[in-house]
Design a protein around this motif. Structure first.
Motif, PDB file in Angstrom:
ATOM      1  N   GLN A   1      12.471 -11.090  19.672  1.00 27.63           N
ATOM      2  CA  GLN A   1      12.785 -11.557  18.329  1.00 27.63           C
ATOM      3  C   GLN A   1      11.765 -10.981  17.355  1.00 27.63           C
ATOM      4  O   GLN A   1      10.562 -10.947  17.637  1.00 27.63           O
ATOM      5  N   VAL A   2      12.237 -10.525  16.214  1.00 28.92           N
ATOM      6  CA  VAL A   2      11.373  -9.948  15.189  1.00 28.92           C
ATOM      7  C   VAL A   2      11.637 -10.662  13.872  1.00 28.92           C
ATOM      8  O   VAL A   2      12.789 -10.878  13.499  1.00 28.92           O
ATOM      9  N   GLN A   3      10.586 -11.024  13.190  1.00 32.08           N
ATOM     10  CA  GLN A   3      10.712 -11.578  11.843  1.00 32.08           C
ATOM     11  C   GLN A   3      10.109 -10.593  10.849  1.00 32.08           C
ATOM     12  O   GLN A   3       9.038 -10.043  11.082  1.00 32.08           O
ATOM     13  N   LEU A   4      10.813 -10.387   9.757  1.00 32.09           N
ATOM     14  CA  LEU A   4      10.425  -9.394   8.761  1.00 32.09           C
ATOM     15  C   LEU A   4      10.273 -10.063   7.400  1.00 32.09           C
ATOM     16  O   LEU A   4      11.151 -10.830   6.987  1.00 32.09           O
ATOM     17  N   VAL A   5       9.178  -9.764   6.705  1.00 28.11           N
ATOM     18  CA  VAL A   5       8.927 -10.343   5.392  1.00 28.11           C
ATOM     19  C   VAL A   5       8.543  -9.229   4.420  1.00 28.11           C
ATOM     20  O   VAL A   5       7.508  -8.583   4.590  1.00 28.11           O
ATOM     21  N   GLU A   6       9.402  -9.019   3.411  1.00 26.57           N
ATOM     22  CA  GLU A   6       9.142  -7.988   2.400  1.00 26.57           C
ATOM     23  C   GLU A   6       8.282  -8.537   1.266  1.00 26.57           C
ATOM     24  O   GLU A   6       8.314  -9.735   0.975  1.00 26.57           O
ATOM     25  N   SER A   7       7.576  -7.636   0.610  1.00 25.05           N
ATOM     26  CA  SER A   7       6.817  -7.976  -0.591  1.00 25.05           C
ATOM     27  C   SER A   7       6.657  -6.718  -1.427  1.00 25.05           C
ATOM     28  O   SER A   7       6.932  -5.608  -0.951  1.00 25.05           O
ATOM     29  N   GLY A   8       6.230  -6.900  -2.673  1.00 24.51           N
ATOM     30  CA  GLY A   8       5.938  -5.758  -3.526  1.00 24.51           C
ATOM     31  C   GLY A   8       6.970  -5.442  -4.583  1.00 24.51           C
ATOM     32  O   GLY A   8       6.774  -4.534  -5.397  1.00 24.51           O
ATOM     33  N   GLY A   9       8.078  -6.163  -4.586  1.00 29.22           N
ATOM     34  CA  GLY A   9       9.078  -5.923  -5.609  1.00 29.22           C
ATOM     35  C   GLY A   9       8.609  -6.403  -6.970  1.00 29.22           C
ATOM     36  O   GLY A   9       7.569  -7.050  -7.093  1.00 29.22           O
ATOM     37  N   GLY A  10       9.384  -6.060  -7.997  1.00 31.77           N
ATOM     38  CA  GLY A  10       9.020  -6.494  -9.344  1.00 31.77           C
ATOM     39  C   GLY A  10       9.785  -5.741 -10.399  1.00 31.77           C
ATOM     40  O   GLY A  10      10.771  -5.054 -10.102  1.00 31.77           O
ATOM     41  N   LEU A  11       9.305  -5.879 -11.631  1.00 29.98           N
ATOM     42  CA  LEU A  11       9.917  -5.224 -12.781  1.00 29.98           C
ATOM     43  C   LEU A  11       9.047  -4.033 -13.186  1.00 29.98           C
ATOM     44  O   LEU A  11       7.831  -4.172 -13.344  1.00 29.98           O
ATOM     45  N   VAL A  12       9.680  -2.872 -13.358  1.00 32.99           N
ATOM     46  CA  VAL A  12       8.952  -1.664 -13.724  1.00 32.99           C
ATOM     47  C   VAL A  12       9.803  -0.846 -14.681  1.00 32.99           C
ATOM     48  O   VAL A  12      11.042  -0.923 -14.641  1.00 32.99           O
ATOM     49  N   GLN A  13       9.152  -0.083 -15.543  1.00 30.11           N
ATOM     50  CA  GLN A  13       9.895   0.787 -16.458  1.00 30.11           C
ATOM     51  C   GLN A  13      10.354   2.046 -15.738  1.00 30.11           C
ATOM     52  O   GLN A  13       9.743   2.478 -14.747  1.00 30.11           O
ATOM     53  N   ALA A  14      11.401   2.639 -16.257  1.00 30.20           N
ATOM     54  CA  ALA A  14      11.893   3.898 -15.702  1.00 30.20           C
ATOM     55  C   ALA A  14      10.760   4.928 -15.685  1.00 30.20           C
ATOM     56  O   ALA A  14       9.988   5.024 -16.642  1.00 30.20           O
ATOM     57  N   GLY A  15      10.677   5.659 -14.571  1.00 30.36           N
ATOM     58  CA  GLY A  15       9.605   6.623 -14.390  1.00 30.36           C
ATOM     59  C   GLY A  15       8.393   6.061 -13.683  1.00 30.36           C
ATOM     60  O   GLY A  15       7.499   6.819 -13.282  1.00 30.36           O
ATOM     61  N   GLY A  16       8.362   4.750 -13.522  1.00 28.91           N
ATOM     62  CA  GLY A  16       7.232   4.104 -12.881  1.00 28.91           C
ATOM     63  C   GLY A  16       7.333   4.110 -11.361  1.00 28.91           C
ATOM     64  O   GLY A  16       8.254   4.709 -10.781  1.00 28.91           O
ATOM     65  N   SER A  17       6.373   3.428 -10.737  1.00 26.21           N
ATOM     66  CA  SER A  17       6.281   3.397  -9.280  1.00 26.21           C
ATOM     67  C   SER A  17       6.098   1.971  -8.774  1.00 26.21           C
ATOM     68  O   SER A  17       5.546   1.117  -9.479  1.00 26.21           O
ATOM     69  N   LEU A  18       6.560   1.754  -7.564  1.00 26.63           N
ATOM     70  CA  LEU A  18       6.324   0.502  -6.835  1.00 26.63           C
ATOM     71  C   LEU A  18       6.135   0.840  -5.362  1.00 26.63           C
ATOM     72  O   LEU A  18       6.685   1.842  -4.872  1.00 26.63           O
ATOM     73  N   ARG A  19       5.392  -0.015  -4.666  1.00 27.20           N
ATOM     74  CA  ARG A  19       5.236   0.135  -3.229  1.00 27.20           C
ATOM     75  C   ARG A  19       5.674  -1.159  -2.555  1.00 27.20           C
ATOM     76  O   ARG A  19       5.070  -2.214  -2.788  1.00 27.20           O
ATOM     77  N   LEU A  20       6.712  -1.055  -1.755  1.00 33.01           N
ATOM     78  CA  LEU A  20       7.182  -2.202  -0.993  1.00 33.01           C
ATOM     79  C   LEU A  20       6.509  -2.231   0.368  1.00 33.01           C
ATOM     80  O   LEU A  20       6.248  -1.177   0.971  1.00 33.01           O
ATOM     81  N   SER A  21       6.255  -3.437   0.856  1.00 27.92           N
ATOM     82  CA  SER A  21       5.710  -3.625   2.196  1.00 27.92           C
ATOM     83  C   SER A  21       6.615  -4.555   2.980  1.00 27.92           C
ATOM     84  O   SER A  21       7.307  -5.402   2.399  1.00 27.92           O
ATOM     85  N   CYS A  22       6.603  -4.393   4.288  1.00 21.36           N
ATOM     86  CA  CYS A  22       7.389  -5.256   5.174  1.00 21.36           C
ATOM     87  C   CYS A  22       6.504  -5.596   6.367  1.00 21.36           C
ATOM     88  O   CYS A  22       6.190  -4.717   7.183  1.00 21.36           O
ATOM     89  N   ALA A  23       6.106  -6.853   6.453  1.00 17.95           N
ATOM     90  CA  ALA A  23       5.277  -7.311   7.560  1.00 17.95           C
ATOM     91  C   ALA A  23       6.170  -7.807   8.685  1.00 17.95           C
ATOM     92  O   ALA A  23       7.070  -8.628   8.465  1.00 17.95           O
ATOM     93  N   ALA A  24       5.919  -7.310   9.887  1.00 18.46           N
ATOM     94  CA  ALA A  24       6.747  -7.658  11.036  1.00 18.46           C
ATOM     95  C   ALA A  24       5.952  -8.450  12.063  1.00 18.46           C
ATOM     96  O   ALA A  24       4.781  -8.169  12.311  1.00 18.46           O
ATOM     97  N   SER A  25       6.611  -9.422  12.655  1.00 20.62           N
ATOM     98  CA  SER A  25       6.008 -10.170  13.757  1.00 20.62           C
ATOM     99  C   SER A  25       6.485  -9.549  15.067  1.00 20.62           C
ATOM    100  O   SER A  25       7.464  -8.809  15.098  1.00 20.62           O
ATOM    101  N   GLY A  26       5.812  -9.863  16.155  1.00 20.78           N
ATOM    102  CA  GLY A  26       6.257  -9.369  17.447  1.00 20.78           C
ATOM    103  C   GLY A  26       5.497  -8.144  17.911  1.00 20.78           C
ATOM    104  O   GLY A  26       5.116  -7.293  17.105  1.00 20.78           O
ATOM    105  N   ARG A  27       5.299  -8.044  19.224  1.00 19.38           N
ATOM    106  CA  ARG A  27       4.495  -6.969  19.780  1.00 19.38           C
ATOM    107  C   ARG A  27       5.266  -5.679  19.965  1.00 19.38           C
ATOM    108  O   ARG A  27       4.679  -4.656  20.255  1.00 19.38           O
ATOM    109  N   ALA A  28       6.599  -5.717  19.812  1.00 20.05           N
ATOM    110  CA  ALA A  28       7.405  -4.526  20.068  1.00 20.05           C
ATOM    111  C   ALA A  28       7.671  -3.700  18.826  1.00 20.05           C
ATOM    112  O   ALA A  28       8.433  -2.739  18.888  1.00 20.05           O
ATOM    113  N   PHE A  29       7.010  -4.036  17.708  1.00 22.33           N
ATOM    114  CA  PHE A  29       7.272  -3.331  16.448  1.00 22.33           C
ATOM    115  C   PHE A  29       7.166  -1.829  16.621  1.00 22.33           C
ATOM    116  O   PHE A  29       7.989  -1.081  16.092  1.00 22.33           O
TER     117      PHE A  29
END
Length: 125
Positions: A1-29
């Motif tokens: 079983q794997v649990q996934l949790v995203e973060s890093g979203g938001g509001l940005v202007q066109a031309g800008g940048s964002l970095r999303l992250s996804c933290a996973a549980s479990g040893r088989a990632f």
């Protein structure tokens, strides 16, 4: 079983940048193929990017190629999506997904059997 949790979203202007992250549980990632998908209001969920178990192979949708970069840190059980030169049409809920059926890149939504809850990305014009 794997649990996934995203973060890093938001509001940005066109031309800008964002970095999303996804933290996973479990040893088989480190053995799973991983992917990012997105879903805009009124549209179907679509493939964005995929990465193989080691991070040595990646695959992108044509719409994001050259602007987005998928990567992973197996020591931290974390998946990333660096998004540059964002456009209003990139606005969507972004989902992290894991596939335990293969360790290789795949764009096929049905092959992913673990999903995060999603993080909203909004790009203003």
């Amino acid at each position: 079983q794997v649990q996934l949790v995203e973060s890093g979203g938001g509001l940005v202007q066109a031309g800008g940048s964002l970095r999303l992250s996804c933290a996973a549980s479990g040893r088989a990632f480190s053995s799973y193929a991983m992917g990012w998908f997105r879903q805009a209001p009124g549209k179907e969920r679509e493939f964005v990017a995929s990465i193989n178990w080691s991070g040595g192979s990646t695959y992108y949708a044509d719409s994001v190629k050259g602007r987005f970069t998928i990567s992973r840190d197996n020591a931290k059980n974390t998946l990333y999506l660096q998004m540059n030169s964002l456009k209003p049409e990139d606005t969507a809920v972004y989902y992290c997904a894991a596939c335990d059926r293969t360790s290789y890149v795949t764009a096929l939504l049905y092959q992913y059997n673990y999903w995060g809850q999603g993080t909203q990305v909004t790009v203003s014009s």
